[in-house]
Design a protein around this motif. Structure first.
Motif, mmCIF file in Angstrom:
data_model
loop_
_atom_site.group_PDB
_atom_site.id
_atom_site.type_symbol
_atom_site.label_atom_id
_atom_site.label_comp_id
_atom_site.label_asym_id
_atom_site.label_seq_id
_atom_site.Cartn_x
_atom_site.Cartn_y
_atom_site.Cartn_z
ATOM 1 N N THR A 67 -34.913 -25.460 19.280
ATOM 2 C CA THR A 67 -35.110 -24.054 18.927
ATOM 3 C C THR A 67 -36.517 -23.821 18.401
ATOM 4 O O THR A 67 -37.199 -24.750 17.970
ATOM 5 C CB THR A 67 -34.096 -23.613 17.853
ATOM 6 O OG1 THR A 67 -34.156 -24.530 16.758
ATOM 7 C CG2 THR A 67 -32.679 -23.601 18.418
ATOM 8 N N LEU A 68 -36.928 -22.564 18.431
ATOM 9 C CA LEU A 68 -38.255 -22.185 17.956
ATOM 10 C C LEU A 68 -38.284 -22.106 16.431
ATOM 11 O O LEU A 68 -37.374 -21.545 15.810
ATOM 12 C CB LEU A 68 -38.644 -20.821 18.522
ATOM 13 C CG LEU A 68 -38.861 -20.718 20.038
ATOM 14 C CD1 LEU A 68 -39.083 -19.251 20.420
ATOM 15 C CD2 LEU A 68 -40.065 -21.552 20.453
ATOM 16 N N LYS A 69 -39.347 -22.625 15.841
ATOM 17 C CA LYS A 69 -39.568 -22.451 14.403
ATOM 18 C C LYS A 69 -40.463 -21.250 14.148
ATOM 19 O O LYS A 69 -40.515 -20.733 13.028
ATOM 20 C CB LYS A 69 -40.223 -23.711 13.821
ATOM 21 C CG LYS A 69 -39.299 -24.913 13.792
ATOM 22 C CD LYS A 69 -40.015 -26.160 13.310
ATOM 23 C CE LYS A 69 -40.330 -26.122 11.834
ATOM 24 N NZ LYS A 69 -40.880 -27.419 11.366
ATOM 25 N N GLU A 70 -41.174 -20.799 15.180
ATOM 26 C CA GLU A 70 -42.009 -19.607 15.083
ATOM 27 C C GLU A 70 -42.167 -19.005 16.477
ATOM 28 O O GLU A 70 -41.973 -19.685 17.489
ATOM 29 C CB GLU A 70 -43.383 -19.964 14.511
ATOM 30 C CG GLU A 70 -44.161 -20.990 15.343
ATOM 31 C CD GLU A 70 -45.472 -21.394 14.692
ATOM 32 O OE1 GLU A 70 -46.517 -20.965 15.206
ATOM 33 O OE2 GLU A 70 -45.437 -22.133 13.694
ATOM 34 N N SER A 71 -42.473 -17.723 16.527
ATOM 35 C CA SER A 71 -42.696 -17.069 17.817
ATOM 36 C C SER A 71 -43.995 -17.573 18.438
ATOM 37 O O SER A 71 -44.987 -17.785 17.735
ATOM 38 C CB SER A 71 -42.761 -15.547 17.642
ATOM 39 O OG SER A 71 -41.496 -15.050 17.274
ATOM 40 N N LEU A 72 -43.973 -17.744 19.746
ATOM 41 C CA LEU A 72 -45.140 -18.265 20.448
ATOM 42 C C LEU A 72 -45.949 -17.126 21.046
ATOM 43 O O LEU A 72 -45.399 -16.090 21.445
ATOM 44 C CB LEU A 72 -44.692 -19.242 21.542
ATOM 45 C CG LEU A 72 -43.795 -20.393 21.058
ATOM 46 C CD1 LEU A 72 -43.442 -21.321 22.210
ATOM 47 C CD2 LEU A 72 -44.461 -21.169 19.932
ATOM 48 N N ASP A 73 -47.254 -17.333 21.125
ATOM 49 C CA ASP A 73 -48.170 -16.286 21.557
ATOM 50 C C ASP A 73 -48.904 -16.723 22.820
ATOM 51 O O ASP A 73 -49.625 -17.724 22.802
ATOM 52 C CB ASP A 73 -49.167 -15.978 20.432
ATOM 53 C CG ASP A 73 -50.172 -14.908 20.821
ATOM 54 O OD1 ASP A 73 -49.768 -13.916 21.447
ATOM 55 O OD2 ASP A 73 -51.363 -15.093 20.499
ATOM 56 N N PHE A 74 -48.727 -15.968 23.900
ATOM 57 C CA PHE A 74 -49.351 -16.312 25.182
ATOM 58 C C PHE A 74 -50.868 -16.317 25.071
ATOM 59 O O PHE A 74 -51.537 -17.186 25.645
ATOM 60 C CB PHE A 74 -48.901 -15.308 26.248
ATOM 61 C CG PHE A 74 -49.579 -15.496 27.581
ATOM 62 C CD1 PHE A 74 -49.089 -16.380 28.516
ATOM 63 C CD2 PHE A 74 -50.730 -14.767 27.902
ATOM 64 C CE1 PHE A 74 -49.731 -16.564 29.741
ATOM 65 C CE2 PHE A 74 -51.372 -14.934 29.118
ATOM 66 C CZ PHE A 74 -50.859 -15.843 30.043
ATOM 67 N N GLU A 75 -51.402 -15.343 24.357
ATOM 68 C CA GLU A 75 -52.861 -15.245 24.268
ATOM 69 C C GLU A 75 -53.476 -16.439 23.518
ATOM 70 O O GLU A 75 -54.621 -16.821 23.750
ATOM 71 C CB GLU A 75 -53.271 -13.941 23.571
ATOM 72 C CG GLU A 75 -53.141 -12.696 24.461
ATOM 73 C CD GLU A 75 -51.709 -12.294 24.716
ATOM 74 O OE1 GLU A 75 -51.430 -11.728 25.785
ATOM 75 O OE2 GLU A 75 -50.841 -12.577 23.851
ATOM 76 N N ALA A 101 -43.457 -23.416 29.304
ATOM 77 C CA ALA A 101 -44.417 -22.359 29.640
ATOM 78 C C ALA A 101 -44.035 -21.069 28.924
ATOM 79 O O ALA A 101 -42.853 -20.744 28.784
ATOM 80 C CB ALA A 101 -44.456 -22.137 31.142
ATOM 81 N N VAL A 102 -45.053 -20.345 28.475
ATOM 82 C CA VAL A 102 -44.848 -19.049 27.807
ATOM 83 C C VAL A 102 -45.464 -17.973 28.689
ATOM 84 O O VAL A 102 -46.634 -18.053 29.072
ATOM 85 C CB VAL A 102 -45.503 -19.042 26.411
ATOM 86 C CG1 VAL A 102 -45.385 -17.667 25.771
ATOM 87 C CG2 VAL A 102 -44.879 -20.115 25.531
ATOM 88 N N THR A 103 -44.666 -16.993 29.040
ATOM 89 C CA THR A 103 -45.146 -15.928 29.919
ATOM 90 C C THR A 103 -45.729 -14.777 29.100
ATOM 91 O O THR A 103 -45.340 -14.544 27.953
ATOM 92 C CB THR A 103 -44.013 -15.402 30.819
ATOM 93 O OG1 THR A 103 -42.950 -14.917 29.997
ATOM 94 C CG2 THR A 103 -43.482 -16.519 31.712
ATOM 95 N N ASN A 104 -46.651 -14.084 29.721
ATOM 96 C CA ASN A 104 -47.337 -12.974 29.052
ATOM 97 C C ASN A 104 -46.439 -11.749 28.951
ATOM 98 O O ASN A 104 -45.621 -11.474 29.826
ATOM 99 C CB ASN A 104 -48.607 -12.621 29.831
ATOM 100 C CG ASN A 104 -49.527 -11.707 29.055
ATOM 101 O OD1 ASN A 104 -49.432 -11.617 27.832
ATOM 102 N ND2 ASN A 104 -50.419 -11.036 29.753
ATOM 103 N N VAL A 105 -46.595 -11.026 27.855
ATOM 104 C CA VAL A 105 -45.877 -9.777 27.646
ATOM 105 C C VAL A 105 -46.911 -8.692 27.373
ATOM 106 O O VAL A 105 -47.894 -8.911 26.656
ATOM 107 C CB VAL A 105 -44.903 -9.906 26.448
ATOM 108 C CG1 VAL A 105 -44.322 -8.546 26.081
ATOM 109 C CG2 VAL A 105 -43.788 -10.889 26.773
#
Length: 280
Positions: A184-192, A218-222
């Motif tokens: 699970t994520l411990k923090e939100s990930l940032d694409f930029e 992989a993290v997709t852009n929003v």
């Protein structure tokens, strides 16, 4: 004429130690003590020879080549590590010889117990399903799975615990459930900031054998930036009594943050309800 007859030691020692050595685990180190031969001698010429028993291993019997014995103490040691998968039981014959050369022997068996030597196999993919940036904390982003094919107790076949290898990749940004393997994520990930993250999953069986697999996410852009309205804040003046449906203003905007060129101009317009004279 008198003829004196002297005593001769005619009785071999009696080996009193067991015919079975204490079980040992496979891979036990060479030179480990695995058995102690013991014997008593009841027929001897002199009290000085009462305990004069020497020990040896009978050549060319059983697995004698895999063992050594101390002639004085009777201690039997390994010459090499045993392997359960090759052989689960070994044998050798101990010989006890007294000062007069009388010898007795005893066959000894040594059982070798199995040890779990093979780490689990991680069956889950090395690539996690991509997620959108800003996905909420505690969201499950990957589930580690593994199978264990080498175990001593059937109850341990599924007794696998999961962890993340510390200090590798982006491990600090994730948590893992030891029992379920859910990451699970411990923090939100940032694409930029970063468009691909990695962590290493470790699966450990009941015997403590670990295996690991590097995983990428992989993290997709929003699209996070609202369009910029470029048209003026003041419409062109109109005369009173101008007819209904007359064009009085054209809203224009540009969108600088989008996921695809196809959405670059996909701006829609509306009027904010309950503000000013919007009802007109």
């Amino acid at each position: 004429v008198t003829l004196a007859v002297t005593n001769v030691d005619e009785v071999a020692p009696s080996i009193t130690s067991d015919a079975a050595a204490v079980d040992i685990e496979e891979n036990t180190a060479a030179n480990t003590l695995v058995y102690i031969a013991e014997a008593t001698d009841t027929d001897f010429n002199s009290p000085d020879t009462a305990d004069s028993v020497t020990y040896s291993l009978k050549a060319s019997t059983g697995d004698v080549a895999k063992f050594d014995i101390d002639a004085d103490t009777g201690e039997v040691t390994l010459k090499e590590s045993p392997d359960f998968e090759t052989k689960a039981s070994y044998s050798f014959t101990v010989v006890a010889t007294d000062a007069a050369g009388n010898a007795s022997e005893k066959a000894v068996t040594l059982a070798v117990t199995n040890v779990d030597e093979v780490a689990p196999s991680i069956t889950s993919s090395a690539t996690a399903t991509a997620i959108a940036e800003n996905t909420a904390v505690d969201t499950v982003v990957y589930t580690a799975t593994a199978t264990d094919t080498d175990f001593v107790d059937a109850a341990d076949s599924d007794n696998i615990s999961f962890s993340l290898k510390a200090g590798t990749g982006d491990a600090a940004k994730f948590d893992i459930d030891e029992a379920t393997g859910e990451v699970t994520l411990k923090e939100s990930l940032d694409f930029e900031t970063k468009s691909s993250y990695s962590f290493t999953v470790v699966a450990t069986d009941a015997a403590g054998n670990p295996t690991e697999k590097a995983v990428t996410l992989a993290v997709t852009n929003v699209d996070e930036v609202a369009p910029s309205i470029t048209s003026d804040a003041a419409a062109v003046d109109i005369e009173e009594n101008t007819a209904a449906n007359t064009l009085v203003y054209i809203a224009e905007a540009t969108d600088t943050d989008f996921n695809s060129p196809d959405t670059a101009d996909s701006v829609t317009y509306s009027l904010k309800a309950s503000t000013g004279d919007v009802a007109k």
